[in-house]
Design a protein around this motif. Structure first.
Motif, PDB file in Angstrom:
ATOM      1  N   HIS A 192       0.836  -1.205   0.000  1.00 29.99           N
ATOM      2  CA  HIS A 192       0.000   0.000   0.000  1.00 29.99           C
ATOM      3  C   HIS A 192       0.863   1.244   0.000  1.00 29.99           C
ATOM      4  CE1 HIS A 192      -4.415  -0.889   1.037  1.00 29.99           C
ATOM      5  NE2 HIS A 192      -3.969  -1.683   0.092  1.00 29.99           N
ATOM      6  N   ASN A 193       2.170   1.002   0.001  1.00 29.47           N
ATOM      7  CA  ASN A 193       3.077   2.133   0.019  1.00 29.47           C
ATOM      8  C   ASN A 193       3.590   2.403  -1.398  1.00 29.47           C
ATOM      9  OD1 ASN A 193       5.464   3.713   0.179  1.00 29.47           O
ATOM     10  ND2 ASN A 193       5.592   3.207   2.357  1.00 29.47           N
ATOM     11  N   MET A 194       3.122   3.505  -1.981  1.00 25.16           N
ATOM     12  CA  MET A 194       3.452   3.790  -3.380  1.00 25.16           C
ATOM     13  C   MET A 194       4.935   3.952  -3.592  1.00 25.16           C
ATOM     14  SD  MET A 194       1.025   6.051  -5.579  1.00 25.16           S
ATOM     15  CE  MET A 194      -0.343   6.672  -4.709  1.00 25.16           C
ATOM     16  N   GLN A 195       5.599   4.556  -2.607  1.00 25.38           N
ATOM     17  CA  GLN A 195       7.024   4.772  -2.777  1.00 25.38           C
ATOM     18  C   GLN A 195       7.753   3.429  -2.863  1.00 25.38           C
ATOM     19  OE1 GLN A 195       8.031   7.988  -3.356  1.00 25.38           O
ATOM     20  NE2 GLN A 195       9.777   6.811  -4.161  1.00 25.38           N
ATOM     21  N   ASP A 196       7.364   2.505  -1.959  1.00 23.80           N
ATOM     22  CA  ASP A 196       7.968   1.169  -2.006  1.00 23.80           C
ATOM     23  C   ASP A 196       7.697   0.503  -3.351  1.00 23.80           C
ATOM     24  OD1 ASP A 196       8.943   1.412   0.517  1.00 23.80           O
ATOM     25  OD2 ASP A 196       7.317   0.290   1.484  1.00 23.80           O
ATOM     26  N   ALA A 197       6.466   0.684  -3.829  1.00 27.61           N
ATOM     27  CA  ALA A 197       6.096   0.058  -5.101  1.00 27.61           C
ATOM     28  C   ALA A 197       6.973   0.582  -6.233  1.00 27.61           C
ATOM     29  CB  ALA A 197       4.624   0.320  -5.406  1.00 27.61           C
ATOM     30  N   ILE A 198       7.344   1.851  -6.117  1.00 35.83           N
ATOM     31  CA  ILE A 198       8.198   2.445  -7.151  1.00 35.83           C
ATOM     32  C   ILE A 198       9.650   2.020  -6.959  1.00 35.83           C
ATOM     33  CG2 ILE A 198       9.142   4.633  -7.981  1.00 35.83           C
ATOM     34  CD1 ILE A 198       6.370   5.856  -7.272  1.00 35.83           C
TER      35      ILE A 198
END
Ligand code: ATP
Ligand code: MG
Lengths: 280, 264
Positions: free
Chosen positions: B207-213
């Protein structure tokens, strides 16, 4: 007799504590074990072999409950009650229609009997020790560990490739095998097999387990090893029996005995909660 | 290596609670893909992972791993291909069993379990070696019950269990969501290390967009049971949070003021 309760409780321990399910088949399979053992001995089979046959028939009873549960998705409580009820008729058949079949200790070489108490205690204790050793070994094997994992966390078990239907089936079979074995011993001890022999077996077994656990926690710290816990199941069986004797000795109406059994189990179930200070 | 073709999953079919969780989803993963999965609550991310792992069977469609059709295979059989970490730290381990026993169970994934010892001496030393790099002190507590460990320790252990027998596919469902930020970072970096070391094909929901990026080589966004965005390669490397939010807004009928919905 207390040791015999303990041996039966070892079987129930497998379902109740390891698999964490309530299997009520045992009320039927305990009597089945007794019936099979007595009938085989009457037809000339040796007492030891008759016990092994009782064990095998018990495995079968547990397997039926397991199949009803895993293949037909009937909840365990319900499928075990169904098997228990069915077994009542089957037990009557095994006993050739009579509710009680006695076997004379004078004519047959019974392994244990009320008549020779010290020998009975010795043999009972040896059997109990052997069973504890075998169970301790078994639940340390790959297969035993997968049964424990199934009871502990089915989701984890499945995601690690354990077929939880199979492990549940094995657990139920083993439980009833041991219970039927204990039933066979009981009928040799008493000198008769009785269709009603198994009535309340589950409660007696739970009583032994819980009394044993409470005592184990008192004498040893929590988290004591598996073989110690199993030993205390036997001790729990003995203490339960002594309590029953005490109650009878106090001239309680024997019709009220079941009520006292229920009370005792309730008390011991509550003790751990009191100790935690969590009771209402 | 993973090929999902047009799968559907509807829960509580024919009742008022009917819910189409996956609707006509297709996805192909290449060997060594590390894919992050994002999407708002109820988008069907967990359902997708459950479908792959075989928690239940899909209504229609086909799932293949290495060209083997696993669509009808029960969960415990698929486990020989799949390693898995759940969102709930309690779900991935057996709490009444020891650390070493849990690892031993996991290292027998995909094997028949016989009456051999459940754990051998050689395994014990091996497990201690494996636990050491986690820096959680678990290598000295092999015979501690897992129930006594913290959530972060349990997730790290589950991660180790999921990868101990190199899986063809690693499924991670918000496996750091229940942890405090520092522990979450730690578990995430362990994840990255393990995935890189064994070049594991991985699906990681976050749910963490930064991690996903930041993590992985490919990113997919889900909405209403479908994949609405699939970015990989150079484009993924240059992706920013704001771009992701804009893409989400233009692709779904929901409107996001900020990244709150995705982050929540
Ligand atoms: N076992 C189930 N029974 C009924 N409905 C379910 C079940 N599992 C999921 N759903 C429903 O399917 C939809 C998708 O759920 P899913 O858990 O896949 O969402 P998600 O993308 O993982 O969301 P979140 O970010 O909240 O974890 C939801 O509406 C959910 O309520
Ligand atoms: Mg989810």
């Amino acid at each position: 007799m207390g040791i015999l309760y303990g041996i039966m409780a070892l079987g129930i321990y497998i379902t109740f504590r390891v698999l964490k399910v309530s299997d009520l088949t045992v009320d039927g399979s305990f009597a089945t074990g007794g019936a099979v053992s007595v009938m085989l001995m009457l037809s000339g089979v040796s007492p030891i072999l008759s016990l092994l046959c009782a064990f095998a028939v018990g495995l079968l009873c547990g397997t039926v409950t397991g199949l009803l549960h895993t293949k037909l998705s009937i909840p365990i409580i319900l499928s075990s009650i169904l098997v228990q009820i069915g077994l009542y008729s089957i037990n009557l058949r095994i006993l050739q229609g009579s509710a009680l079949k006695s076997i004379s200790v004078d004519k047959y070489p019974l392994l244990i009997n009320v008549r020779f108490v010290s020998r009975t205690i010795l043999i009972g204790a040896l059997i109990a020790l052997a069973l504890i050793a075998v169970l301790y070994w078994y639940f340390g094997t790959e297969q035993g560990c997968s049964i424990r994992a199934t009871g502990n966390n089915p989701a984890m078990a499945k995601s690690n490739g354990i077929n939880t239907s199979t492990t549940t089936l094995i657990g139920l079979a083993l439980c009833n095998g041991l219970v039927a074995f204990a039933g066979g011993l009981m009928s040799q001890y008493q000198g008769f097999a009785d269709v009603n022999q198994g009535r309340g077996a589950i409660v007696t077994g739970l009583a032994a387990i819980i009394i044993g656990e409470v005592l184990c926690d008192i004498f040893f710290k929590k988290g004591s090893s598996f073989w110690l816990r199993l030993t205390f199941v036997i001790i729990g069986g003995i203490i339960y029996y002594l309590i029953m004797v005490l109650i009878l000795w106090m001239r309680v109406d024997s019709n009220d005995l079941k009520l006292f059994t229920a009370l005792i189990v309730a008390i011991f179930l509550a003790i751990p909660n009191f100790r935690k200070g969590a009771a209402v | 290596m993973l090929k999902i073709s047009n799968i559907f999953k509807t829960f509580n079919k024919g009742t008022v609670n009917e819910k189409v969780a996956i609707s006509g989803l297709s996805l192909t993963l290449n060997d060594g893909d590390f894919v992050t999965v994002i999407g708002s609550n109820g988008a069907g991310k967990s359902t997708l992972l459950n479908a792959i792992a075989g928690t239940w069977l899909t209504d229609s469609g086909k799932i293949e791993i290495d060209d083997i059709d696993i669509t009808r295979l029960p969960e415990h059989k698929r486990a020989s291909y799949i390693g898995r970490v759940f969102q709930d730290p309690l779900m991935g381990t057996a709490s009444d069993m020891w650390i070493e026993e849990n690892l031993a169970l996991a290292s027998r994934r995909g094997q028949k379990r016989h009456l051999l010892p459940g754990i051998t001496k050689a395994e014990r030393t091996h497990y201690a070696e494996l636990l050491k790099p986690l820096n959680l002190g678990l290598e000295n507590r092999l015979t501690t019950k897992v129930g006594l460990l913290s959530g972060g320790q349990r997730q790290a252990l589950t991660l180790l269990m999921a990868t101990i027998k190199k899986p063809r596919l690693l499924l991670l469902d918000e496996h750091t969501a229940a942890l405090d930020p520092a522990t979450a970072d730690k578990v995430l970096s362990v994840t990255d290390e393990l995935v890189r070391r064994d070049n594991l094909t991985t699906l990681m929901i976050t749910h963490n967009m930064q991690d996903a990026i930041d993590y992985g080589n490919r990113l997919i966004m889900m909405n209403e049971g479908r994949i609405i965005l699939d970015i990989s390669g150079q484009e993924k490397k240059q992706l920013t949070k704001q771009q992701l939010i804009d893409r989400f807004n233009s692709l779904s009928d929901q409107k996001l003021e900020s990244d709150n919905v995705l982050l929540s």
